[in-house]
Design an enzyme around this catalytic site. Structure first.
Site, short mmCIF file in Angstrom:
data_model
loop_
_atom_site.label_atom_id
_atom_site.label_comp_id
_atom_site.label_asym_id
_atom_site.label_seq_id
_atom_site.Cartn_x
_atom_site.Cartn_y
_atom_site.Cartn_z
N HIS A 81 60.38 51.85 6.27
CA HIS A 81 61.49 51.15 6.94
C HIS A 81 62.32 52.19 7.70
O HIS A 81 62.76 53.18 7.10
CB HIS A 81 62.35 50.45 5.88
CG HIS A 81 63.60 49.82 6.39
ND1 HIS A 81 63.72 49.34 7.68
CD2 HIS A 81 64.81 49.59 5.79
CE1 HIS A 81 64.94 48.84 7.84
NE2 HIS A 81 65.62 48.98 6.72
N ASN B 196 54.46 57.18 15.47
CA ASN B 196 53.14 56.92 16.06
C ASN B 196 52.59 58.21 16.63
O ASN B 196 53.31 59.20 16.78
CB ASN B 196 53.26 55.90 17.20
CG ASN B 196 53.28 54.46 16.71
OD1 ASN B 196 52.92 54.17 15.56
ND2 ASN B 196 53.69 53.55 17.58
N HIS C 58 49.34 47.39 12.06
CA HIS C 58 49.01 48.59 11.26
C HIS C 58 48.34 48.22 9.93
O HIS C 58 48.57 48.85 8.90
CB HIS C 58 50.28 49.43 10.98
CG HIS C 58 50.94 50.00 12.19
ND1 HIS C 58 50.68 51.27 12.66
CD2 HIS C 58 51.84 49.47 13.05
CE1 HIS C 58 51.41 51.49 13.75
NE2 HIS C 58 52.13 50.41 14.01
FE1 HDD Z 1 56.37 49.08 13.68
C1 HDD Z 1 54.60 48.77 10.83
C2 HDD Z 1 55.43 52.38 13.95
C3 HDD Z 1 57.89 49.28 16.76
C4 HDD Z 1 57.59 45.99 13.26
N1 HDD Z 1 55.23 50.33 12.62
C5 HDD Z 1 54.56 50.01 11.45
C6 HDD Z 1 53.85 51.15 10.99
C7 HDD Z 1 54.08 52.17 11.87
C8 HDD Z 1 54.95 51.65 12.88
C9 HDD Z 1 53.55 53.58 11.79
C10 HDD Z 1 52.97 51.19 9.76
C11 HDD Z 1 53.76 51.55 8.55
C12 HDD Z 1 52.86 51.62 7.34
O1 HDD Z 1 51.96 52.47 7.35
O2 HDD Z 1 53.07 50.84 6.43
N2 HDD Z 1 56.55 50.52 15.11
C13 HDD Z 1 56.19 51.84 14.98
C14 HDD Z 1 56.71 52.58 16.11
C15 HDD Z 1 57.39 51.71 16.89
C16 HDD Z 1 57.30 50.42 16.26
C17 HDD Z 1 56.54 54.08 16.29
C18 HDD Z 1 58.14 51.96 18.15
C19 HDD Z 1 58.67 53.08 18.49
N3 HDD Z 1 57.50 47.85 14.82
C20 HDD Z 1 58.05 48.13 16.05
C21 HDD Z 1 58.87 47.01 16.47
C22 HDD Z 1 58.80 46.09 15.48
C23 HDD Z 1 57.94 46.62 14.46
C24 HDD Z 1 59.64 46.95 17.76
C25 HDD Z 1 59.45 44.73 15.36
C26 HDD Z 1 60.38 44.28 16.11
N4 HDD Z 1 56.10 47.61 12.32
C27 HDD Z 1 56.74 46.44 12.31
C28 HDD Z 1 56.48 45.62 11.08
C29 HDD Z 1 55.51 46.52 10.29
C30 HDD Z 1 55.35 47.72 11.20
C31 HDD Z 1 56.09 44.21 11.31
C32 HDD Z 1 54.20 45.90 9.83
C33 HDD Z 1 54.04 46.29 8.38
C34 HDD Z 1 55.29 46.92 8.03
O3 HDD Z 1 56.13 46.95 9.11
O4 HDD Z 1 55.60 47.34 6.95
O5 HDD Z 1 57.68 45.42 10.39
#
Ligand code: HDD
Length: 753
Positions: free
Chosen positions: A390, A198, A126
């Site tokens: 978060h 999402n 993202h």
């Molecule tokens: Fe995630 C970012 C949505 C599964 C780990 N995620 C991130 C963002 C969105 C989502 C909208 C962007 C947030 C922003 O604008 O800063 N993610 C989802 C959805 C998931 C999902 C709807 C499943 C239903 N994500 C998911 C899993 C993991 C992560 C299973 C890790 C095990 N996601 C992250 C992250 C991010 C992230 C690495 C990258 C930047 C951040 O968090 O701040 O932690």
């Protein structure tokens, strides 16, 4: 040489006298040099409501810490970072005007060092996004389900929302085929709640332990780091064809949902089932949905590809412009509610499986509040880049479930900010600060901005009078209640690395999605799979994905196989026909026209009567009229926003033809004409291209007067679907408005299935 001591003393005294030549306060001194500013200094912008000072309440209740804007551009004069005024920031300090730069130039070093460190790591997923401020207003309809104060009737809560693509880097194009993030931070009176959603209601994996796998597969190949921001490559299809629980999410990606027209026209889904708690302590299982006021609308694949080159910032620009123009995007927040029963199943669907939906026909989405995005960020980095979401930012009344994807996310979102934002104090960054006092007893660490007082950041303590105190567990007392986890019974269990058997069905809901599509949506899905798999090199990968398609639907499989020039395999699982869910289709309407882009082609030599009045009507109705003309400046008193050289069809939702501009006779002014464009020699070929593209992308086209001949010149039949002709601009626009409320002229798309 002998020096007379007397002479030496006098010389030394003379030198000292020069050095001691200071201005005595009160005495007239040399006139100060005038520092001229290139522009008149402006006062700093007032802080946004969510940029209040950090609430660093301490044991004694004192509030300390400077307001966040203290670091902003306050001084009318240029200063260094410690506030000393500077006179010159354009020339480094050198040994003579042609000499080497001196190491002692502390201003040069400070300026360059700061610049060298301006970038922070982009989000691991993202990375590319856009954000806006807004407000959420509760309807009061969720109170029986959740005690969260933000859902109360009429309650207004400030929010910050960030939209994003998943796979691309920060500088990648907006319109790639991908999932879109839709994350919202609610600054509630009970602390921050983040709904990290999402635009697709299911996920690729059932267990978060596989997140690195799916992302490594989707990101560019590690050797060449291509392709950027897309799934049309071998590693992605290798993974999803081997890992068939990803097929449901992949089908959504291959549908038009993967290429939204605008962030303003996307649904959002919390994906997981959450657990809500009401003021009596009763719990329910809940899925969150965002429903856009403007309906769900997508680009065509050709538009998405064109925009990627013509305007890679398309979605970012669209959001910003709509908000600036006052067309504030709106969504309703809705919930599907399920009884919190021990098996956590509903109608045979496992509510803890994030690869499954619950069709809206069997569990209606009930509106509980409205989100309006009404203010653009002041500074992209400070707000959009530094916002940290978060799934564990929860408030009383909203709790998590044991969905194994959600459980991993609870760990990942804090962890990632440590490297992305450089330490554990990221919730002190203005955009992340809660709008309520905090007293977390966290101390020190990188980028600590609070000046904590008190001596006892531990509990229990007596030295700070026992403060901070634990909040109350009485859920009905809104003033004192705390976040308390729902008291869920965890059954006696054995430690295993395994899924429940209910997670094994990877195909029935994918087939349900396919069967719920209209013919035109099916056609787009076929084309998307054919394109993406056609970009793969590995034959085995294509064949394996065809096997999954066979397990979804034989027609889909056959059509894609034909496109790839491969045989269609037989299904290896029984095809299960679940009841189609019409809610999944996005061919719907009518929807309001807020912020739609209306192109108007004008001919300076033609009849312009009524055109300016129409332009104003369009603007007054909350849309954006864009006048297209052969040259810039004004035509008929109207400002020209796009010349035939700078404008392109993909920028408009509908096209109005007020004239039929002729090709410019002069080869110099006509240098951008597209040679060889089919059409009449009497019509400027750039206009012919504009009309043909709008027609191909199933946009409504209106024409009157000479404009009707432009249709002919572009080879478009005036009686084709979605073509509105008439005598006056106003009549034509009335007909156009009725049809554009359905987004596209769906009948114009060819369909084979
Ligand atoms: Fe995630 C970012 C949505 C599964 C780990 N995620 C991130 C963002 C969105 C989502 C909208 C962007 C947030 C922003 O604008 O800063 N993610 C989802 C959805 C998931 C999902 C709807 C499943 C239903 N994500 C998911 C899993 C993991 C992560 C299973 C890790 C095990 N996601 C992250 C992250 C991010 C992230 C690495 C990258 C930047 C951040 O968090 O701040 O932690």
């Amino acid at each position: 040489m002998h020096v007379n001591p007397k002479d030496a003393a006098k010389a030394a005294k003379d030198k000292l006298e020069g050095l001691l030549d200071v201005t005595v306060p009160g005495a007239p001194g040399p006139a100060p040099a005038t520092v001229e500013e290139p522009t008149a200094p402006k006062p700093p912008l007032p802080p946004k409501p969510d940029q209040g000072a950090p609430a660093t309440g301490t044991a004694t209740g004192a509030q300390t810490g400077a307001p966040p804007t203290a670091r902003a551009q306050q001084s009318a004069y240029l200063t260094n970072s410690t506030g000393t005024r500077l006179r010159d920031t354009d020339h480094s300090l050198k040994a003579g005007s042609r000499g080497p730069t001196l190491l002692q130039d502390h201003h040069l070093r400070e300026k360059i060092t700061h610049f060298d460190h301006e970038r922070i790591p982009e989000r691991v997923v993202h990375a590319r996004g856009a954000g806006a401020h807004g407000v959420f207003e509760g309807y009061g309809t969720a109170e029986s389900v959740s005690m969260a104060g933000l859902f109360a009737k009429g309650k207004q809560t400030p929010v910050f929302t960030r939209f994003s693509t998943v796979l691309g880097s920060r500088g990648s194009a907006d319109t790639v085929r991908d999932t879109r993030g839709f994350a919202t931070k609610f600054y509630t009176e009970e602390g921050n709640w983040d709904l990290v959603a999402n635009n697709i209601p299911v996920f690729f994996i059932q267990d978060g332990i596989k997140f690195p796998d799916v992302i490594h597969a989707g990101k560019p190949h590690p050797d060449r780091e291509i392709p950027q921001a897309q799934s049309a490559h071998d590693t992605f299809w290798d993974f999803v064809s081997l890992h068939t629980e990803a097929q449901h999410h992949t089908m959504w990606n291959m549908s038009d949902r993967g290429i939204p027209r605008s962030y303003r026209m996307m649904e959002g889904f919390g994906v997981h089932t959450f657990r809500c708690i009401n003021a009596e302590g009763a719990t329910s299982l809940v899925k969150f949905h965002w429903k856009p006021k403007l309906g769900v609308h997508s680009l065509t694949w050709e538009e998405a590809q064109m925009v990627g080159g013509i305007d890679p910032d398309f979605h970012r620009r669209d959001l910003y412009d709509a908000i600036e123009a006052g067309a504030h995007p709106e969504w309703e927040l809705g919930i599907q509610v399920f009884p919190d029963e021990p098996d956590q199943m509903f109608a045979g669907i496992d509510l803890l499986d994030p690869t499954k939906i619950v069709p809206e026909e069997i569990a209606p989405v009930q509106p509980i509040g409205k989100l309006t995005l009404n203010a653009n960020p002041t500074n992209f980095f400070a707000e959009v880049e530094q916002v940290a979401f978060h799934v564990g930012h929860l408030v009383p009344g909203i709790d998590v479930t044991d969905d194994p994807l959600l459980q991993t996310r609870l760990f990942s979102y804090v962890d990632t900010q440590l490297s992305r934002l450089g330490g554990p104090n990221y919730n002190q960054i203005p955009v992340n600060r809660p709008h309520v006092p905090t007293n977390d007893m966290f101390r020190d660490g990188f980028h600590q901005h609070a000046v904590h007082s008190g001596v006892a950041p531990y509990k229990p303590n007596s030295l700070d009078g026992g403060c901070p105190f634990a909040a109350g567990a009485d859920l009905s007392d809104e003033e004192t209640r705390a976040f308390v986890e729902a008291a869920v019974k965890v059954s006696e269990a054995t430690k295993v690395r395994a899924n429940p058997a209910s997670y094994d069905d990877h195909y029935s809901q994918v087939r349900q999605f396919w069967l719920s599509m209209t013919p035109v949506e099916k056609e787009h899905i076929i084309r998307a799979y054919t394109f993406e798999l056609g970009k793969c090199y590995e034959q085995a990968v294509k064949e394996r994905q065809l096997q999954s398609l066979a397990n979804i639907d034989p027609v889909l499989c056959q059509e894609v196989a034909t496109g790839l020039g491969l045989p269609a395999p037989e299904p290896t699982v029984p095809l299960e026909d679940l009841e189609p869910s019409p809610a999944l289709s996005q061919v719907k309407g009518p929807f309001p026209p807020d912020g739609r882009m209306v192109g108007i082609v004008v001919d300076p030599d033609g009849d312009l009567s009524g055109v300016d009045a129409l332009r104003r009507t369009i603007h007054g109705a909350g849309m954006v009229p864009l006048v297209f003309g052969p040259h810039g400046g004004t035509i008929g008193g109207m400002p020209v926003q796009r010349t035939f050289a700078t404008g392109r069809s993909v920028e408009v939702d509908v096209l109005l033809l007020a004239g039929a501009p002729k090709p410019a006779p002069d080869a110099l002014t006509n240098r951008d004409a597209k040679a060889g464009t089919p059409g009449s020699p009497a019509l400027d070929p750039r206009v012919a291209l504009l009309v043909q593209e709008c027609h191909r992308h199933a946009k409504v086209i209106g024409a009157w007067g000479e404009g009707v001949t432009a249709l002919d010149g572009a080879g478009i039949a005036a009686d084709d679907a979605g073509i509105v002709t008439g005598d006056s601009p106003a009549d034509v626009f009335t007909g156009v408005s009725e049809q554009m409320a359905f987004h596209r002229v769906w009948d114009r798309f060819p369909t084979a299935v």
